[in-house]
Design a protein around this motif. Structure first.
Motif, PDB file in Angstrom:
ATOM      1  N   UNK A  17      62.122  -4.752  62.334  1.00  0.00           N
ATOM      2  CA  UNK A  17      62.395  -6.169  62.061  1.00  0.00           C
ATOM      3  C   UNK A  17      61.129  -6.993  62.234  1.00  0.00           C
ATOM      4  N   UNK A  18      60.435  -6.750  63.375  1.00  0.00           N
ATOM      5  CA  UNK A  18      59.191  -7.483  63.640  1.00  0.00           C
ATOM      6  C   UNK A  18      58.161  -7.201  62.552  1.00  0.00           C
ATOM      7  N   UNK A  19      58.056  -5.929  62.168  1.00  0.00           N
ATOM      8  CA  UNK A  19      57.115  -5.560  61.114  1.00  0.00           C
ATOM      9  C   UNK A  19      57.463  -6.214  59.797  1.00  0.00           C
ATOM     10  N   UNK A  20      58.785  -6.313  59.535  1.00  0.00           N
ATOM     11  CA  UNK A  20      59.224  -6.974  58.308  1.00  0.00           C
ATOM     12  C   UNK A  20      58.843  -8.432  58.289  1.00  0.00           C
ATOM     13  N   UNK A  21      59.070  -9.151  59.419  1.00  0.00           N
ATOM     14  CA  UNK A  21      58.683 -10.551  59.505  1.00  0.00           C
ATOM     15  C   UNK A  21      57.176 -10.707  59.351  1.00  0.00           C
ATOM     16  N   UNK A  22      56.424  -9.779  59.952  1.00  0.00           N
ATOM     17  CA  UNK A  22      54.965  -9.837  59.869  1.00  0.00           C
ATOM     18  C   UNK A  22      54.507  -9.663  58.434  1.00  0.00           C
ATOM     19  N   UNK A  23      55.130  -8.734  57.716  1.00  0.00           N
ATOM     20  CA  UNK A  23      54.764  -8.502  56.319  1.00  0.00           C
ATOM     21  C   UNK A  23      55.096  -9.709  55.464  1.00  0.00           C
ATOM     22  N   UNK A  24      56.253 -10.346  55.747  1.00  0.00           N
ATOM     23  CA  UNK A  24      56.641 -11.534  54.999  1.00  0.00           C
ATOM     24  C   UNK A  24      55.650 -12.661  55.230  1.00  0.00           C
ATOM     25  N   UNK A  25      55.255 -12.830  56.489  1.00  0.00           N
ATOM     26  CA  UNK A  25      54.307 -13.897  56.816  1.00  0.00           C
ATOM     27  C   UNK A  25      52.970 -13.633  56.156  1.00  0.00           C
ATOM     28  N   UNK A  26      52.568 -12.360  56.142  1.00  0.00           N
ATOM     29  CA  UNK A  26      51.281 -12.000  55.557  1.00  0.00           C
ATOM     30  C   UNK A  26      51.278 -12.214  54.043  1.00  0.00           C
ATOM     31  N   UNK A  27      52.449 -12.039  53.403  1.00  0.00           N
ATOM     32  CA  UNK A  27      52.513 -12.133  51.952  1.00  0.00           C
ATOM     33  C   UNK A  27      52.728 -13.558  51.457  1.00  0.00           C
ATOM     34  N   UNK A  28      52.939 -14.511  52.355  1.00  0.00           N
ATOM     35  CA  UNK A  28      53.146 -15.899  51.953  1.00  0.00           C
ATOM     36  C   UNK A  28      51.911 -16.412  51.225  1.00  0.00           C
ATOM     37  N   UNK A  29      52.125 -17.038  50.055  1.00  0.00           N
ATOM     38  CA  UNK A  29      50.996 -17.546  49.290  1.00  0.00           C
ATOM     39  C   UNK A  29      50.905 -19.061  49.430  1.00  0.00           C
ATOM     40  N   UNK A  30      50.021 -19.681  48.627  1.00  0.00           N
ATOM     41  CA  UNK A  30      49.791 -21.124  48.726  1.00  0.00           C
ATOM     42  C   UNK A  30      51.082 -21.905  48.495  1.00  0.00           C
ATOM     43  N   UNK A  31      51.852 -21.511  47.477  1.00  0.00           N
ATOM     44  CA  UNK A  31      53.090 -22.221  47.172  1.00  0.00           C
ATOM     45  C   UNK A  31      54.088 -22.103  48.319  1.00  0.00           C
ATOM     46  N   UNK A  32      54.197 -20.917  48.916  1.00  0.00           N
ATOM     47  CA  UNK A  32      55.089 -20.740  50.070  1.00  0.00           C
ATOM     48  C   UNK A  32      54.685 -21.661  51.216  1.00  0.00           C
ATOM     49  N   UNK A  33      53.395 -21.752  51.475  1.00  0.00           N
ATOM     50  CA  UNK A  33      52.915 -22.596  52.572  1.00  0.00           C
ATOM     51  C   UNK A  33      53.158 -24.080  52.282  1.00  0.00           C
ATOM     52  N   UNK A  34      53.010 -24.459  51.023  1.00  0.00           N
ATOM     53  CA  UNK A  34      53.282 -25.850  50.633  1.00  0.00           C
ATOM     54  C   UNK A  34      54.753 -26.182  50.883  1.00  0.00           C
ATOM     55  N   UNK A  35      55.634 -25.277  50.494  1.00  0.00           N
ATOM     56  CA  UNK A  35      57.069 -25.500  50.695  1.00  0.00           C
ATOM     57  C   UNK A  35      57.420 -25.557  52.174  1.00  0.00           C
ATOM     58  N   UNK A  36      56.772 -24.701  52.965  1.00  0.00           N
ATOM     59  CA  UNK A  36      57.060 -24.672  54.394  1.00  0.00           C
ATOM     60  C   UNK A  36      56.539 -25.922  55.095  1.00  0.00           C
ATOM     61  N   UNK A  37      55.325 -26.345  54.731  1.00  0.00           N
ATOM     62  CA  UNK A  37      54.705 -27.498  55.386  1.00  0.00           C
ATOM     63  C   UNK A  37      55.110 -28.824  54.766  1.00  0.00           C
ATOM     64  N   UNK A  38      55.768 -28.774  53.598  1.00  0.00           N
ATOM     65  CA  UNK A  38      56.237 -29.973  52.903  1.00  0.00           C
ATOM     66  C   UNK A  38      55.095 -30.904  52.504  1.00  0.00           C
ATOM     67  N   UNK A  39      53.916 -30.335  52.251  1.00  0.00           N
ATOM     68  CA  UNK A  39      52.749 -31.132  51.851  1.00  0.00           C
ATOM     69  C   UNK A  39      51.889 -30.321  50.888  1.00  0.00           C
ATOM     70  N   UNK A  40      51.435 -30.978  49.828  1.00  0.00           N
ATOM     71  CA  UNK A  40      50.464 -30.372  48.914  1.00  0.00           C
ATOM     72  C   UNK A  40      49.221 -31.253  48.897  1.00  0.00           C
ATOM     73  N   UNK A  41      48.053 -30.631  49.005  1.00  0.00           N
ATOM     74  CA  UNK A  41      46.793 -31.375  49.020  1.00  0.00           C
ATOM     75  C   UNK A  41      46.126 -31.241  47.659  1.00  0.00           C
ATOM     76  N   UNK A  42      45.911 -32.395  47.030  1.00  0.00           N
ATOM     77  CA  UNK A  42      45.421 -32.465  45.660  1.00  0.00           C
ATOM     78  C   UNK A  42      44.046 -33.141  45.644  1.00  0.00           C
ATOM     79  N   UNK A  43      43.141 -32.630  44.813  1.00  0.00           N
ATOM     80  CA  UNK A  43      41.832 -33.266  44.623  1.00  0.00           C
ATOM     81  C   UNK A  43      41.809 -33.995  43.291  1.00  0.00           C
ATOM     82  N   UNK A  44      41.239 -35.207  43.319  1.00  0.00           N
ATOM     83  CA  UNK A  44      41.186 -36.075  42.150  1.00  0.00           C
ATOM     84  C   UNK A  44      39.857 -36.824  42.139  1.00  0.00           C
ATOM     85  N   UNK A  45      39.361 -37.132  40.954  1.00  0.00           N
ATOM     86  CA  UNK A  45      38.264 -38.092  40.825  1.00  0.00           C
ATOM     87  C   UNK A  45      38.868 -39.379  40.294  1.00  0.00           C
ATOM     88  N   UNK A  46      39.035 -40.367  41.159  1.00  0.00           N
ATOM     89  CA  UNK A  46      39.763 -41.587  40.789  1.00  0.00           C
ATOM     90  C   UNK A  46      38.849 -42.650  40.180  1.00  0.00           C
TER      91      UNK A  46
END
Length: 285
Positions: A17-46
């Motif tokens: 179970x622990x290994x499974x959670x570790x693998x899931x955490x390791x496989x989280x990508x940028x989109x997963x982290x954005x959904x988890x943290x509820x924030x997306x950081x965007x760069x713009x030239x305004x």
């Protein structure tokens, strides 16, 4: 004391179970982290109206409206942290993982598409020559020989201008006297108005609203400086960013097909552009 078979089985199960959670955490990508943290950081030239500009301390424009439309549908509840940066630092900053994605008008060229992941097009970026309306010395593109022309440092428009200059020279003409590079196009427009420049190489989509806002001052030549090109948004070209690039690209494609994109173009540019909805064309530059 020897452990019982039951205890050993329990320990083994917990480790799985622990290994499974570790693998899931390791496989989280940028989109997963954005959904988890509820924030997306965007760069713009305004400083690139009407795509982006600052009004009353707030970033507004075509890209902002299109981004908000997509994120409300695709990532509800996710807050946007939007950074206003000089264009010259945006792609290096993306490479360095200082933000999640670039939502600003970036011209697609061969060098960039080999290194970054572009969305489908958001607008056409074909480059035109802006000049003073009362300047009778420039009536064709060949008249740029011996003139001083400006564009933005590091931009696709600058690349088009430089390639056009090489064609002028190859045809036996003297070529452009000087190509001046600016941090922002607003600085180039000011120098053109004050006769420190003879022309500015800029995307036609940007120039319509500019000419309209300053009647009688600027105009464009009808022949374009370069081939048809497109603007896109940009992500990193890696597996970590692939799902985020797809989500935003799909959102742009849907907005193109359902009429949202054309409505926003009419709002911000005063005209609409027919751009491909399903994929970014291979760049000619």
């Amino acid at each position: 004391m020897k452990r019982s078979k039951k205890a050993l089985s329990l320990i083994w199960a917990m480790q799985c179970v622990i290994g499974g959670f570790s693998a899931m955490a390791h496989s989280a990508d940028v989109l997963d982290r954005i959904k988890e943290e509820k924030t997306i950081t965007i760069a713009t030239e305004a400083r690139y109206a009407p795509f982006e500009s600052v009004e009353n301390g707030k970033i507004v424009g075509y890209d902002v409206d299109l981004m908000n439309h997509i994120l409300e549908k695709k990532l509800p509840g996710v807050a946007v942290k939007q950074l206003d940066l000089p264009f010259q630092g945006i792609l290096p900053g993306l490479d360095a993982k200082k933000f999640d994605f670039v939502v600003t008008a970036v011209t697609v060229n061969k060098q960039r598409v080999a290194h970054f992941a572009f969305t489908v097009p958001i607008a056409e970026s074909t480059v035109a020559l802006l000049k003073r309306e009362n300047d009778g010395t420039i009536t064709t593109l060949n008249d740029l020989s011996g003139k001083i022309v400006g564009s933005q440092a590091g931009s696709g428009q600058l690349q088009v201008l430089q390639e056009f200059n090489e064609k002028l020279k190859a045809s036996g003409k003297p070529g452009i006297k000087e190509i001046k590079q600016y941090v922002s196009f607003d600085e180039a427009y000011a120098d053109l108005a004050n006769k420190r420049l003879d022309g500015v190489a800029q995307s036609l989509s940007n120039l319509g609203p500019l000419i309209k806002s300053r009647p009688g001052l600027f105009t464009t030549l009808k022949p374009m400086l370069g081939p048809t090109t497109y603007f896109g948004w940009v992500g990193r070209q890696d597996t970590d960013s692939a799902s985020l690039v797809k989500l935003l690209s799909d959102g742009i494609s849907e907005a193109n097909k359902d009429g949202t994109m054309k409505a926003l173009q009419q709002k911000w540019f005063g005209f609409v552009m027919d751009v491909p909805a399903n994929k970014m064309p291979a760049p000619a530059l």
